[in-house]
Write a protein that holds these residues in place. Structure first.
Motif, PDB file in Angstrom:
ATOM      1  N   ARG A 155      63.300 -21.764  21.242  1.00 49.53           N
ATOM      2  CA  ARG A 155      62.916 -20.989  22.420  1.00 49.53           C
ATOM      3  C   ARG A 155      64.145 -20.485  23.172  1.00 49.53           C
ATOM      4  O   ARG A 155      64.209 -19.336  23.591  1.00 49.53           O
ATOM      5  CB  ARG A 155      62.044 -21.830  23.355  1.00 49.53           C
ATOM      6  CG  ARG A 155      61.489 -21.035  24.540  1.00 49.53           C
ATOM      7  CD  ARG A 155      60.891 -21.932  25.609  1.00 49.53           C
ATOM      8  NE  ARG A 155      61.860 -22.849  26.182  1.00 49.53           N
ATOM      9  CZ  ARG A 155      62.783 -22.508  27.078  1.00 49.53           C
ATOM     10  NH1 ARG A 155      62.914 -21.271  27.473  1.00 49.53           N
ATOM     11  NH2 ARG A 155      63.603 -23.418  27.563  1.00 49.53           N
ATOM     12  N   LYS A 168      65.811 -17.629  21.261  1.00 49.06           N
ATOM     13  CA  LYS A 168      65.039 -16.395  21.407  1.00 49.06           C
ATOM     14  C   LYS A 168      65.275 -15.785  22.790  1.00 49.06           C
ATOM     15  O   LYS A 168      65.479 -14.570  22.905  1.00 49.06           O
ATOM     16  CB  LYS A 168      63.553 -16.677  21.213  1.00 49.06           C
ATOM     17  CG  LYS A 168      62.682 -15.464  21.367  1.00 49.06           C
ATOM     18  CD  LYS A 168      61.227 -15.832  21.173  1.00 49.06           C
ATOM     19  CE  LYS A 168      60.331 -14.678  21.498  1.00 49.06           C
ATOM     20  NZ  LYS A 168      58.920 -15.050  21.396  1.00 49.06           N
ATOM     21  N   THR A 169      65.282 -16.610  23.821  1.00 49.05           N
ATOM     22  CA  THR A 169      65.515 -16.112  25.179  1.00 49.05           C
ATOM     23  C   THR A 169      66.898 -15.500  25.294  1.00 49.05           C
ATOM     24  O   THR A 169      67.075 -14.429  25.878  1.00 49.05           O
ATOM     25  CB  THR A 169      65.342 -17.251  26.205  1.00 49.05           C
ATOM     26  OG1 THR A 169      64.023 -17.780  26.080  1.00 49.05           O
ATOM     27  CG2 THR A 169      65.570 -16.762  27.613  1.00 49.05           C
ATOM     28  N   GLU A 196      62.375 -26.421  21.414  1.00 54.48           N
ATOM     29  CA  GLU A 196      63.114 -26.000  22.609  1.00 54.48           C
ATOM     30  C   GLU A 196      64.366 -25.203  22.232  1.00 54.48           C
ATOM     31  O   GLU A 196      64.693 -24.191  22.863  1.00 54.48           O
ATOM     32  CB  GLU A 196      63.499 -27.225  23.449  1.00 54.48           C
ATOM     33  CG  GLU A 196      64.226 -26.909  24.717  1.00 54.48           C
ATOM     34  CD  GLU A 196      63.404 -26.110  25.713  1.00 54.48           C
ATOM     35  OE1 GLU A 196      64.015 -25.439  26.568  1.00 54.48           O
ATOM     36  OE2 GLU A 196      62.170 -26.141  25.636  1.00 54.48           O
TER      37      GLU A 196
END
Length: 156
Positions: free
Chosen positions: A36, A39-40, A33
């Motif tokens: 992620r 990266k976002t 998580e």
């Protein structure tokens, strides 16, 4: 009595094993998580800085008489074009961070153009724009990095 001790030892070891497996699964989910989210955030920042560079290029003069300013304007256009092209295919956090760096370098080149033309500088990127801030003490380990810039609405 011996059977009771063996049974309780086996039960204890089983409970410890279950707790360790549960902790490992939670740690793995947390790591995935976190990756992620990074990266976002990197993608959002890269898109925002690239868009800002594009908007600044639209209001930049079409041609300039000064050769240094013309070269800087050309570099800014090339960096914007490269950033836009790489945004189409980027999939990894490092790629998005590199795109963000391209956009910030393009903004730097536009500021060179503005200075050479005697105009006020435009938007500034965060300093340093290509490296994380160094940690100063052990106490700072619990402080999270807060993103700034056009994608977050926070001042830089």
């Amino acid at each position: 009595m011996k059977d009771a001790i063996e049974t309780s030892a086996i039960a204890f070891i089983t409970i410890v094993a279950i707790v360790l497996i549960f902790a490992a699964v939670l740690g793995l989910r947390s790591a995935v998580e976190t990756r992620r989210r990074r990266k976002t955030r990197a993608k959002t920042d890269a898109e925002a800085w690239t868009e800002l560079l594009g908007n600044q290029l639209h209001i930049a003069p079409a041609s300039v008489g000064d050769t240094e300013a013309a070269a800087a304007l050309d570099r800014a256009r090339k960096l914007h074009h490269g950033a836009v092209e790489k945004l189409k295919t980027a999939k990894k956090t490092k790629q998005f961070e590199r795109i963000r760096t391209y956009a910030l370098a393009g903004l730097h080149n536009l500021n060179i153009v503005r200075r050479r033309l005697g105009k006020a500088p435009g938007p500034q990127g965060p300093i340093p724009f290509n490296a994380a801030a160094p940690k100063t003490s052990k106490r700072d380990d619990n402080i999270r990095d807060i993103a700034t810039g056009p994608s977050t609405g926070l001042p830089f």
